[in-house]
Scaffold this motif. Structure first.
Motif, PDB file in Angstrom:
ATOM      1  N   ARG A 232       0.835  -1.212   0.000  1.00 44.43           N
ATOM      2  CA  ARG A 232       0.000   0.000   0.000  1.00 44.43           C
ATOM      3  C   ARG A 232       0.864   1.254   0.000  1.00 44.43           C
ATOM      4  O   ARG A 232       0.597   2.209  -0.759  1.00 44.43           O
ATOM      5  CB  ARG A 232      -0.921  -0.005   1.225  1.00 44.43           C
ATOM      6  CG  ARG A 232      -1.619   1.336   1.459  1.00 44.43           C
ATOM      7  CD  ARG A 232      -2.565   1.300   2.640  1.00 44.43           C
ATOM      8  NE  ARG A 232      -1.927   0.933   3.887  1.00 44.43           N
ATOM      9  CZ  ARG A 232      -1.173   1.751   4.631  1.00 44.43           C
ATOM     10  NH1 ARG A 232      -0.937   2.987   4.221  1.00 44.43           N
ATOM     11  NH2 ARG A 232      -0.660   1.343   5.778  1.00 44.43           N
ATOM     12  N   GLN A 233       1.880   1.265   0.838  1.00 43.16           N
ATOM     13  CA  GLN A 233       2.743   2.439   0.933  1.00 43.16           C
ATOM     14  C   GLN A 233       3.474   2.721  -0.377  1.00 43.16           C
ATOM     15  O   GLN A 233       3.704   3.883  -0.727  1.00 43.16           O
ATOM     16  CB  GLN A 233       3.738   2.258   2.076  1.00 43.16           C
ATOM     17  CG  GLN A 233       3.097   2.267   3.458  1.00 43.16           C
ATOM     18  CD  GLN A 233       4.048   1.851   4.561  1.00 43.16           C
ATOM     19  OE1 GLN A 233       5.085   1.234   4.317  1.00 43.16           O
ATOM     20  NE2 GLN A 233       3.687   2.155   5.810  1.00 43.16           N
ATOM     21  N   THR A 236       1.386   4.800  -2.717  1.00 41.93           N
ATOM     22  CA  THR A 236       0.802   6.011  -2.125  1.00 41.93           C
ATOM     23  C   THR A 236       1.833   7.133  -2.095  1.00 41.93           C
ATOM     24  O   THR A 236       2.728   7.159  -1.244  1.00 41.93           O
ATOM     25  CB  THR A 236       0.289   5.734  -0.699  1.00 41.93           C
ATOM     26  OG1 THR A 236      -0.573   4.599  -0.710  1.00 41.93           O
ATOM     27  CG2 THR A 236      -0.469   6.943  -0.154  1.00 41.93           C
ATOM     28  N   SER A 237       1.707   8.076  -3.021  1.00 43.72           N
ATOM     29  CA  SER A 237       2.599   9.238  -3.041  1.00 43.72           C
ATOM     30  C   SER A 237       2.054  10.301  -2.084  1.00 43.72           C
ATOM     31  O   SER A 237       0.842  10.579  -2.089  1.00 43.72           O
ATOM     32  CB  SER A 237       2.676   9.825  -4.454  1.00 43.72           C
ATOM     33  OG  SER A 237       3.172   8.857  -5.364  1.00 43.72           O
ATOM     34  N   THR A 242      -4.015   8.846  -4.433  1.00 45.73           N
ATOM     35  CA  THR A 242      -4.211   7.678  -3.582  1.00 45.73           C
ATOM     36  C   THR A 242      -4.250   8.085  -2.115  1.00 45.73           C
ATOM     37  O   THR A 242      -5.075   7.576  -1.331  1.00 45.73           O
ATOM     38  CB  THR A 242      -3.096   6.642  -3.808  1.00 45.73           C
ATOM     39  OG1 THR A 242      -3.029   6.321  -5.196  1.00 45.73           O
ATOM     40  CG2 THR A 242      -3.360   5.376  -3.008  1.00 45.73           C
ATOM     41  N   ALA A 243      -3.365   8.998  -1.722  1.00 43.50           N
ATOM     42  CA  ALA A 243      -3.349   9.486  -0.348  1.00 43.50           C
ATOM     43  C   ALA A 243      -4.671  10.160   0.011  1.00 43.50           C
ATOM     44  O   ALA A 243      -5.163  10.024   1.140  1.00 43.50           O
ATOM     45  CB  ALA A 243      -2.181  10.447  -0.146  1.00 43.50           C
ATOM     46  N   LEU A 246      -7.147   7.373   0.599  1.00 39.26           N
ATOM     47  CA  LEU A 246      -6.848   6.652   1.835  1.00 39.26           C
ATOM     48  C   LEU A 246      -7.165   7.495   3.064  1.00 39.26           C
ATOM     49  O   LEU A 246      -7.458   6.954   4.138  1.00 39.26           O
ATOM     50  CB  LEU A 246      -5.379   6.226   1.848  1.00 39.26           C
ATOM     51  CG  LEU A 246      -5.028   5.068   0.914  1.00 39.26           C
ATOM     52  CD1 LEU A 246      -3.509   4.840   0.904  1.00 39.26           C
ATOM     53  CD2 LEU A 246      -5.747   3.790   1.326  1.00 39.26           C
TER      54      LEU A 246
END
Length: 275
Positions: A232-233, A236-237, A242-243, A246
């Motif tokens: 997942r990390q 995720t920029s 995506t962040a 999330l």
């Protein structure tokens, strides 16, 4: 063939979707002919064809039979009484009974099949149909090492197996992996619906959602040493799209507490099915 299955005799009580998936796994491991007898009151065409091609004995009603090394109960929990009657002729002192009935405890099985000394309670899931199942299992103290190895081989023919230290954990296994595929399928539904609401044509949103879940699952499968958190990390920029998403999913009232409530509800229901 997985060594414990070589020469093993098996009775399969119930061959619906899950029972048939297990049977196909055993066939792929080399079991054939008199190795397996099946009791299924409503055999599907697929089951009938498999039995014909492998020479398995198929009966639609309880019948006399000799004790088998393993007796698999692959019926619905509410059919335990009838299933036990079908299983009884095949259960001897040396048999291991493997139950995949959600919520039904080892004591419930032993009460219906007093001849059974060794009982394994297991919970597979539907990806067993493609050989990618996940099964949690617990063996009664009376189960010998050889009987556990046989049960393990029978369950592994359709995927992975994890043995738990306490029967009490099987209800939690049921709530996580047993029911889990339905959660994933619903995630696809929700993601597709959200995509359509965002302006995508419905059919395109469905294709995008489905392919995304398929690909992400395969990525997890192909990188077993990498945690889901790490994967997942990696996508995720900081400050990116995506962040932003999330931030909603990982909020205090987001996905984690919702999933915890869902698993708790499934676990509670599994306990209610005992008896």
């Amino acid at each position: 063939m997985t060594q414990p299955l070589k020469g093993a005799s098996v009775a399969l009580i119930g061959a619906g979707n899950m029972g048939l998936a297990m049977l196909e796994g055993w066939a792929s491991e080399g079991l054939a002919g008199d190795d397996v007898v099946i009791v299924e009151p409503n055999p599907s065409q697929r089951l009938s064809e498999l039995c014909a091609s492998r020479g398995f004995a198929l009966t639609t009603q309880p019948a006399a039979g000799a004790a088998r090394d393993a007796v698999i109960l692959a019926i619905k929990p509410q059919a335990l009484e009838a299933g036990a009657l079908s299983a009884e002729p095949f259960v001897g002192a040396g048999s291991v009974v493997v139950s995949i009935l959600a919520g039904k405890r080892i004591a419930d099985i032993a009460a219906r099949l007093p001849a059974a000394k060794a009982v394994v309670r297991a919970m597979p899931n539907t990806p067993a149909a493609i050989g990618r199942g996940m099964t949690g299992a617990f063996a009664s103290p009376e189960t010998t090492e050889g009987q556990r190895a046989l049960a393990d081989a029978l369950l592994k023919a359709s995927g992975q197996v994890e043995w738990v230290a306490s029967e009490a954990l099987i209800d939690a296994v049921t709530a996580v992996s047993g029911s889990g595929p339905a959660y994933v399928f619903y995630l696809v539904e929700c993601l597709a619906a959200a995509g359509a609401e965002a302006g995508l044509p419905k059919d395109l949103a469905e294709r995008l959602a489905r392919a995304t879940i398929e690909g992400a699952g395969e990525l997890l499968y192909r990188q077993p040493g990498t945690s889901a958190e790490t994967l997942r990390q990696r996508v995720t920029s900081p400050g990116g799209t995506t962040a932003a998403a999330l931030g909603v999913l990982m909020a205090e009232d987001g996905l984690a507490p919702l999933m915890a409530r869902a698993v708790a509800a499934a676990k509670k229901r599994a306990g209610e099915l005992s008896g």
